[in-house]
Each structure stands twice: as C-alpha cells, then as structure tokens.
Design a protein around this motif. Structure first.
Motif, PDB file in Angstrom:
ATOM      1  N   GLN A 146       0.313   7.961   0.847  1.00  0.00           N
ATOM      2  CA  GLN A 146       0.887   6.882   1.460  1.00  0.00           C
ATOM      3  C   GLN A 146       2.281   6.748   0.473  1.00  0.00           C
ATOM      4  O   GLN A 146       3.439   6.477   1.027  1.00  0.00           O
ATOM      5  CB  GLN A 146       0.173   5.910   1.431  1.00  0.00           C
ATOM      6  N   LYS A 147       2.213   6.714  -0.731  1.00  0.00           N
ATOM      7  CA  LYS A 147       2.986   6.832  -1.828  1.00  0.00           C
ATOM      8  C   LYS A 147       4.136   7.793  -1.421  1.00  0.00           C
ATOM      9  O   LYS A 147       5.524   7.434  -1.688  1.00  0.00           O
ATOM     10  CB  LYS A 147       2.661   6.984  -3.417  1.00  0.00           C
ATOM     11  N   ARG A 148       3.669   8.971  -1.341  1.00  0.00           N
ATOM     12  CA  ARG A 148       4.512  10.162  -1.114  1.00  0.00           C
ATOM     13  C   ARG A 148       5.663   9.898   0.395  1.00  0.00           C
ATOM     14  O   ARG A 148       6.775  10.086   0.398  1.00  0.00           O
ATOM     15  CB  ARG A 148       4.095  11.499  -1.055  1.00  0.00           C
ATOM     16  N   ALA A 149       4.765   9.361   1.229  1.00  0.00           N
ATOM     17  CA  ALA A 149       5.432   8.860   2.347  1.00  0.00           C
ATOM     18  C   ALA A 149       6.846   8.013   2.270  1.00  0.00           C
ATOM     19  O   ALA A 149       7.738   7.735   2.792  1.00  0.00           O
ATOM     20  CB  ALA A 149       4.565   8.723   3.554  1.00  0.00           C
ATOM     21  N   LEU A 150       6.159   6.925   1.540  1.00  0.00           N
ATOM     22  CA  LEU A 150       6.982   5.796   1.240  1.00  0.00           C
ATOM     23  C   LEU A 150       8.345   6.241   0.476  1.00  0.00           C
ATOM     24  O   LEU A 150       9.463   5.865   0.604  1.00  0.00           O
ATOM     25  CB  LEU A 150       6.340   4.768   0.324  1.00  0.00           C
ATOM     26  N   SER A 151       8.150   7.140  -0.627  1.00  0.00           N
ATOM     27  CA  SER A 151       9.310   7.772  -1.248  1.00  0.00           C
ATOM     28  C   SER A 151      10.213   8.579  -0.456  1.00  0.00           C
ATOM     29  O   SER A 151      11.405   8.455  -0.724  1.00  0.00           O
ATOM     30  CB  SER A 151       8.567   8.493  -2.503  1.00  0.00           C
ATOM     31  N   SER A 152       9.543   9.378   0.428  1.00  0.00           N
ATOM     32  CA  SER A 152      10.284  10.259   1.235  1.00  0.00           C
ATOM     33  C   SER A 152      11.443   9.419   2.225  1.00  0.00           C
ATOM     34  O   SER A 152      12.441   9.395   2.481  1.00  0.00           O
ATOM     35  CB  SER A 152       9.676  11.104   1.870  1.00  0.00           C
ATOM     36  N   ARG A 153      10.624   8.233   2.781  1.00  0.00           N
ATOM     37  CA  ARG A 153      11.282   7.446   3.586  1.00  0.00           C
ATOM     38  C   ARG A 153      12.422   6.401   3.106  1.00  0.00           C
ATOM     39  O   ARG A 153      13.717   6.268   3.367  1.00  0.00           O
ATOM     40  CB  ARG A 153      10.233   6.160   4.328  1.00  0.00           C
ATOM     41  N   ARG A 154      12.396   6.177   1.837  1.00  0.00           N
ATOM     42  CA  ARG A 154      13.343   5.492   0.907  1.00  0.00           C
ATOM     43  C   ARG A 154      14.457   6.471   0.710  1.00  0.00           C
ATOM     44  O   ARG A 154      15.774   5.981   0.606  1.00  0.00           O
ATOM     45  CB  ARG A 154      12.758   4.865  -0.276  1.00  0.00           C
ATOM     46  N   MET A 155      14.209   7.736   0.362  1.00  0.00           N
ATOM     47  CA  MET A 155      14.976   8.586   0.048  1.00  0.00           C
ATOM     48  C   MET A 155      15.977   8.982   1.153  1.00  0.00           C
ATOM     49  O   MET A 155      17.309   8.976   1.206  1.00  0.00           O
ATOM     50  CB  MET A 155      14.511   9.890  -0.538  1.00  0.00           C
ATOM     51  N   ASN A 156      15.334   9.137   2.305  1.00  0.00           N
ATOM     52  CA  ASN A 156      16.071   9.288   3.783  1.00  0.00           C
ATOM     53  C   ASN A 156      16.929   7.926   3.923  1.00  0.00           C
ATOM     54  O   ASN A 156      18.134   7.947   4.301  1.00  0.00           O
ATOM     55  CB  ASN A 156      15.264   9.502   4.867  1.00  0.00           C
TER      56      ASN A 156
END
Length: 420
Positions: A146-156
């Motif tokens: 979940q943290k990796r998905a959150l980080s990816s969404r914030r980068m996008n």
C-alpha cells in the motif's frame, strides 16, 4: 512680506513626466491623519514593464506604529477619477521663488488588518479531505504494498502538477506576447471559417430594389463621405498621363477601371472619385498583416476614415510589449465583402470578381464563396460584350438580382456497398 513674495513668484511647467516622477495625492478612507510626518510611504511598481497595460500599475504603502495602509491605482479599489480627470500639484521652490507644476495621481489608502488572511488560510489548511485522511492512515499503518502504491500515485500527481504549471506558464507567455484579444480573434476565425455571414455588410433581403439590399450608407456614412471631399478632388484632377503611371506602378485594377471610366454627370463623378479613393485603402489594407497608426497618411486619408478602417477591419494585439493592429484572415474576408458591395453600387449592381480577387490577394474560390454568401448571381460575359468592356472572356461577374440566390452547400454522400 508675504505680498512681495507672492508677487515675485512665477509658474514653471515641468512638461511630460514619467510615472515615477509624478506627484502623489493620498486620502485615507477611515479618517484624517494628524501626524503625517510619522508615516513611512513606499511605492511599488509592476515588474512587467513590457506590457503596456501593466507597466503603469502602482501600489502605495503607508506604515505607522499602529496600522498599515495600502492604495492601488488599478483594480476595483482604485479611484475612477484618475481616468476621468488630470490632476496637478504645485511645489514652491523657496530659493528660486518658482512654482513647479507636476502631474499627480490620487490613491485611496485603506487600512490593512494583519492576521486575517493568515487565519483564514490556516483554517482551510487544517480541513483535510477523505482522501488525505486515508493516505495519512496508509502512510502510518499501511502495508509495504500500500505504501508503494501511495508513493507511486503521489509521484504521478507531482508530475501532473508540474505539467499543468508548465502549460499555464506557456499560455501566460503567449497571452502576454500576442494579447488576449488577438487569441480570441484567432479562435473566432477558426470557428467562423464555414460561416461568412458574420463578416458580410448589413443585408436587407426584403428590400424592394437591388440598391437597398446592401445600403450605401452602411458602407460609407454621410459624415465619412463628406470627409473624402479633398481626396476625391485629387482623384478627379488626375491626367491621363498620371493614370498611366499609376497603372504601370501596379495600382489596383478595380480602382484604375473606376478612374478611367468616369461618368459625365458631375455628381456621379464626385461620388465615383471618392469611392475609388476609399476602395484603394480597403485593397491596400487587405495586403498587409499589421497596420501602423500612420496608415493612409501619405495618401491624404482623413482621420475619420482612418479610425473607421482600424475599428472595423483590424484587431488589436501585443507585439514586444506594444499594441498593434493586425488584419487576420477573417478580416480579409470582411474587406472582400465590403469592397464587393461598394463595387456593386458603382457598377450598376454588377462587379468583376476576377479583378477584385486579384487586387485583394485572395483565391478565386474564396471570392466566389463570399459572393455566393451575399446572394449574388454569378455569370460570365458574352464574348462580344467582354471585348467591348475591355474584359477577358474568363472574367467572372457577380450581379445583385432580386430575389437573392440562396446557395446550398454541396455535401457529398458516400454510396453504400451492397452486401452479396
């Protein structure tokens, strides 16, 4: 003593001054200042000095131990009297006993209450959305996936915000360079490519005579026609040798045809000479992209006619921080329609489209499209009549015949293939 000083005092006008040299007159909206010496004034100017609409903007700030004041010469809080009146301030130089007269502008100083904007912004910042609350929980208690998905969404999201800022900055730069009016006109040109009715002169389709369909007064008002008296007199005074020199110099063929075939009646000659001068300005305008403020002065164009041309057939835009008058493609179509309507009045409700489209610098297809939009009848002269009038056989004529012709655009239909 005072009387002697006043008698020896003289006035000195400082002439044109820059905005930074203008005197400032302030008034406070919440009362009267008793100790003006305790005020600390600071003047701020707009950093964009290339934009003619922003370089004169000023903000005046006055600070005291208890309160701060601010005044603007632009926006809703500015005083409208600066645009309606011109103010002057006299400053007495006690050494030379001369009163120097300076330009002045007024500022309405309003109190600035510190802390109001900050408290509002803080209250708004503490209000988190449902998505922000979920992201905060994931960041604290979420799994690694979940943290990796959150980080990816914030980068996008950061990449998207950066792209939007770049696009906004590019759009702002284009607006500053070309001007909002020019961009709006380009959009209008694109949208009106298939509809020429917005560029045609006023049409009275239910008129009883052909002369009243496109009224002459809608093309040239009585005041504008009277202003062309001196220019028309110069046209009437042209000798055959001067006309031949104009033809050799490449003057518009439509204008030369009008001047070489002048009627015998004095009133009709005067009308044709004035219209020939006005038509030459329209044709000259259609060949240019940008128009200066001195357009037509060499030819002796009256100020009334110059203002009409700039107001009716040009669009204001920015170019290197200066306002210029441009002639977009839609205005060329408008120039063609008004020139055609004027030639109809001068030629017995018949005009030569071939000569006109060559003088305007547009294609024959575009000229035919404009003539059809005006409801005109298109013909070609017979061989004998064409030779007698000095025309070529392939010249196309446009005539205004009642009732007006309604041209329906041809739409090609694709034939369906039969299923075997």
């Amino acid at each position: 003593m005072t009387t002697t000083m006043a008698a020896s005092c003289s006035l000195v006008c400082c002439g044109e001054e820059r905005d930074s040299d203008k005197a400032v007159i302030v008034r406070f909206s919440n009362g009267t200042v008793k100790n003006a010496d305790q005020l600390d004034f600071t003047m701020y100017k707009n950093a964009d000095e290339k934009n003619p609409r922003k370089r004169s903007r000023r903000i005046l700030v006055a600070e005291t131990d208890r309160l701060s004041y601010a005044g603007h010469n632009f926006g809703t809080a500015s005083l409208k009297c600066n645009n309606l009146c011109k103010y002057y301030v006299g400053v007495l130089n006690k050494q030379t006993m001369q009163m120097e007269v300076h330009n002045a502008q007024l500022f309405n100083m309003q109190p600035v209450i510190p802390g109001e904007a900050t408290e509002t912004a803080t209250a708004q910042d503490t209000t988190l959305t449902y998505r922000d609350k979920v992201d905060s929980l994931i960041e604290t208690f979420g799994t690694n996936k979940q943290k990796r998905a959150l980080s990816s969404r914030r980068m996008n999201q950061v990449g998207s915000d950066t792209l939007q800022q770049a696009v906004a900055k590019a759009a702002s730069t284009v607006i500053d360079q070309k001007g909002l009016e020019a961009l709006q006109q380009e959009v209008a040109d694109t949208e009106s490519q298939g509809d020429l009715s917005v560029h045609l002169p006023p049409c009275h389709a239910d008129a009883d005579t052909a002369e009243n369909v496109y009224l002459y007064d809608d093309l040239l008002s009585p005041v504008e026609f009277g202003a062309l008296e001196q220019a028309g007199s110069k046209m009437l005074a042209l000798t055959p040798e001067e006309l031949q020199k104009m033809r050799d110099a490449g003057e518009p063929l439509c204008v030369m045809k009008l001047l070489e075939n002048m009627p015998s009646v004095d009133e009709a000659r005067e009308k044709r000479a004035r219209c020939a001068f006005y038509l030459s300005l329209l044709l000259k305008l259609s060949r240019q992209k940008s128009i200066g403020r001195k357009f037509g002065q060499e030819e002796g164009c009256p100020r009334v006619i110059q203002s009409k041309l700039l107001r009716t057939f040009t669009v204001e835009s920015f170019n290197n921080g200066r306002v210029q008058n441009m002639v977009p493609s839609s205005m060329r179509a408008k120039l063609a329609a008004f020139s055609l309507a004027l030639l109809l009045h001068l030629g017995g409700m018949t005009a030569d489209l071939t000569l006109l489209h060559r003088d305007l610098g547009i294609t024959e297809a575009k000229m035919i499209e404009i003539a059809r939009s005006m409801g005109l009848t298109l013909t070609k002269p017979p061989r004998g009549k064409a030779a007698a009038d000095g025309l070529q056989e392939q010249n196309r004529l446009a005539s205004l015949i009642l009732p007006l012709v309604k041209h329906v655009p041809f739409i090609e239909r694709r034939r369906r293939k039969k299923m075997h």
